[in-house]
Design a protein around this motif. Structure first.
Motif, short mmCIF file in Angstrom:
data_model
loop_
_atom_site.label_atom_id
_atom_site.label_comp_id
_atom_site.label_asym_id
_atom_site.label_seq_id
_atom_site.Cartn_x
_atom_site.Cartn_y
_atom_site.Cartn_z
N VAL A 21 21.17 -29.12 35.95
CA VAL A 21 20.20 -28.79 36.98
C VAL A 21 20.03 -29.95 37.94
O VAL A 21 19.70 -31.07 37.53
CB VAL A 21 18.83 -28.43 36.35
CG1 VAL A 21 17.84 -28.01 37.43
CG2 VAL A 21 19.01 -27.33 35.31
N PHE B 170 14.48 -26.00 46.13
CA PHE B 170 14.48 -25.85 44.68
C PHE B 170 13.04 -25.70 44.21
O PHE B 170 12.43 -26.61 43.65
CB PHE B 170 15.16 -27.04 44.01
CG PHE B 170 15.71 -26.71 42.65
CD1 PHE B 170 17.03 -26.31 42.50
CD2 PHE B 170 14.92 -26.78 41.52
CE1 PHE B 170 17.54 -26.00 41.24
CE2 PHE B 170 15.41 -26.47 40.27
CZ PHE B 170 16.72 -26.08 40.13
N HIS C 228 12.58 -20.19 42.91
CA HIS C 228 14.04 -20.30 42.76
C HIS C 228 14.40 -20.58 41.30
O HIS C 228 15.35 -20.00 40.76
CB HIS C 228 14.59 -21.41 43.65
CG HIS C 228 16.05 -21.65 43.45
ND1 HIS C 228 17.02 -20.84 43.98
CD2 HIS C 228 16.71 -22.61 42.74
CE1 HIS C 228 18.22 -21.27 43.61
NE2 HIS C 228 18.05 -22.35 42.86
N ALA C 229 13.66 -21.48 40.67
CA ALA C 229 13.94 -21.82 39.27
C ALA C 229 13.78 -20.61 38.35
O ALA C 229 14.55 -20.43 37.40
CB ALA C 229 13.02 -22.96 38.83
N LEU D 49 16.83 -18.46 38.74
CA LEU D 49 17.93 -19.09 38.01
C LEU D 49 17.80 -18.83 36.52
O LEU D 49 18.78 -18.49 35.84
CB LEU D 49 17.94 -20.59 38.30
CG LEU D 49 18.92 -21.45 37.51
CD1 LEU D 49 20.36 -21.01 37.75
CD2 LEU D 49 18.75 -22.93 37.88
N ASN E 177 18.62 -32.19 33.33
CA ASN E 177 18.21 -32.21 34.73
C ASN E 177 18.71 -33.48 35.41
O ASN E 177 19.50 -34.24 34.84
CB ASN E 177 16.69 -32.10 34.84
CG ASN E 177 15.98 -33.25 34.15
OD1 ASN E 177 16.52 -33.86 33.21
ND2 ASN E 177 14.78 -33.57 34.58
N THR F 278 15.29 -33.26 40.30
CA THR F 278 14.69 -32.01 39.85
C THR F 278 13.17 -32.09 39.95
O THR F 278 12.55 -32.91 39.26
CB THR F 278 15.08 -31.70 38.40
OG1 THR F 278 16.49 -31.84 38.23
CG2 THR F 278 14.66 -30.29 38.03
N THR G 112 23.83 -26.11 39.32
CA THR G 112 23.23 -25.82 40.62
C THR G 112 24.09 -26.46 41.72
O THR G 112 24.52 -27.60 41.61
CB THR G 112 21.79 -26.35 40.70
OG1 THR G 112 21.78 -27.77 40.48
CG2 THR G 112 20.93 -25.67 39.64
N ASP H 81 23.61 -27.71 44.53
CA ASP H 81 23.15 -28.86 45.32
C ASP H 81 23.78 -30.16 44.84
O ASP H 81 23.71 -31.17 45.54
CB ASP H 81 21.63 -28.98 45.23
CG ASP H 81 21.17 -29.11 43.79
OD1 ASP H 81 21.10 -30.24 43.27
OD2 ASP H 81 20.91 -28.07 43.17
N ASP I 141 25.27 -21.86 40.89
CA ASP I 141 24.14 -21.26 41.59
C ASP I 141 24.15 -21.78 43.02
O ASP I 141 23.81 -22.94 43.27
CB ASP I 141 22.84 -21.64 40.88
CG ASP I 141 21.61 -21.16 41.64
OD1 ASP I 141 21.69 -20.08 42.24
OD2 ASP I 141 20.59 -21.87 41.62
N SER J 158 22.64 -20.61 45.96
CA SER J 158 21.66 -19.93 46.79
C SER J 158 21.57 -20.57 48.18
O SER J 158 21.57 -21.79 48.32
CB SER J 158 20.29 -20.00 46.11
OG SER J 158 19.27 -19.66 47.02
N THR K 105 20.53 -24.80 48.76
CA THR K 105 21.67 -25.66 49.04
C THR K 105 21.85 -25.80 50.54
O THR K 105 21.41 -24.94 51.32
CB THR K 105 22.98 -25.10 48.44
OG1 THR K 105 23.20 -23.78 48.96
CG2 THR K 105 22.93 -25.05 46.93
#
Length: 330
Positions: free
Chosen positions: A166, A176, A180-181, A184, A203, A207, A250, A252, A270, A272, A276
């Protein structure tokens, strides 16, 4: 500098950075080159003063042997493009400047073209190594070491082992969020329920705590173990990469995506639009086109691919272009 006729061992300097991913990429390249390396400070002083300091350091470390090749590895992160380019006249044709670009903006620095080699997943052309993913500090050797170091823990876990890596917010994207979490978590939970096995979560420093809490709450009823990046045991993250059977990452974090792809294991990203940047989607899109990654959905079907090695690709070009005699290349 285009060759190394005396086959002299090069001096390798890595420009420091406060951006963890950028620094690890530079160190990873230096380690894979195999000549040792030293960190040099960011060019915060006036360019002329900085250059004189490095020139004196070079003379001291080479004991006056000005035929010693000097590789300076810098890149994106802090803006140092001009300051490093300014060093060229000070090193009598022995300087090789290497620029590692994780994300480049649409408008490039006008002096970027002065670098001897640019490594980027976004660019192509002369003096450019076009990458799949971004350079990182992983190697097969440190994966093997980490696998052995933490085998007692990982070998007790039910399989398959799903690793959820993450990231979080970036300099230019703060999407984020808790919502969103939770989304996910829903997708990860669906895959985990289908596959069974074990879910291990870690993480990063980016995060947001509320988002992480929302993610973990969304996994209620799913057995998992979560490890905070601030309290990881030595080499635990590398061990997780070595032992995992499937990654959910993720988008990012280009570093985490590239590290996961280096293992050759299936990688679900992920990606999204709200969490990102467009550059993340472009570069992760390269991993998807290559076959190393797929977009995260609610289901998973395994696949196989040859792991990309962006760091190794840069090492090969440096050796061929700058550190070998022309007869060695032929």
């Amino acid at each position: 500098m285009t060759s190394n006729p005396n086959k002299a061992k090069p001096l390798v300097w890595v420009v420091d950075s406060t951006y963890t991913g950028e620094l690890h990429a530079r160190i990873g390249l230096a380690e894979r080159l195999g000549y040792g390396y030293q960190l040099i400070p960011l060019p915060e002083a006036p360019s002329r003063t900085y250059g004189r300091h490095l020139q004196q350091r070079y003379r001291h470390e080479t004991q006056g042997n000005t035929a010693t090749p000097l590789l300076i590895i810098s890149g994106t992160g802090e803006e140092t493009t001009a300051a490093i380019a300014d060093l060229r006249p000070l090193f009598a044709g022995q300087l090789v400047t290497i620029y590692l670009a994780s994300i480049l903006p649409d408008e490039h620095h006008p002096r970027l073209a002065e670098y001897d080699l640019i490594a980027s997943p976004q660019l192509a052309g002369d003096n450019i190594v076009t990458l799949i993913g971004v350079p990182h500090q992983l190697s097969q050797d440190n994966l093997r070491l980490a696998r052995q170091q933490h085998a007692a823990y990982f070998n007790t876990l039910p399989r398959p082992l799903i690793a959820l890596l993450v990231g979080g917010n970036t300099r230019y994207c703060d999407g984020f969020t808790e919502d969103h979490a939770q989304r996910l978590a829903t997708r990860v939970a669906a895959i985990s329920k289908t596959l069974g096995g074990s879910l291990i979560i870690t993480n990063s420093r980016r995060t947001p705590a509320p988002a992480l809490n929302a993610l973990l709450a969304g996994l209620d009823g799913i057995p998992y173990q979560a490890f905070d990046w601030q309290h990881l045991a030595d080499n635990f993250y590398h061990a997780l990469l070595a032992h995992a059977d499937l990654f959910v990452v993720t988008g990012d974090s280009l570093s985490m995506c590239s590290e996961a792809a280096f293992t050759g294991k299936p990688l679900l990203v992920d990606l999204s639009n709200t969490a990102t940047e467009c550059y993340h989607r472009q570069i992760v899109g390269g991993l998807i086109s290559y076959g190393a990654a797929k977009l995260l959905g609610d289901t998973f079907e395994p696949w196989h691919y040859t792991p990309p090695d962006p760091t190794g690709a840069v090492v090969s070009v440096i050796q061929r272009r700058f550190l070998l005699e022309e007869s060695d290349v032929d």
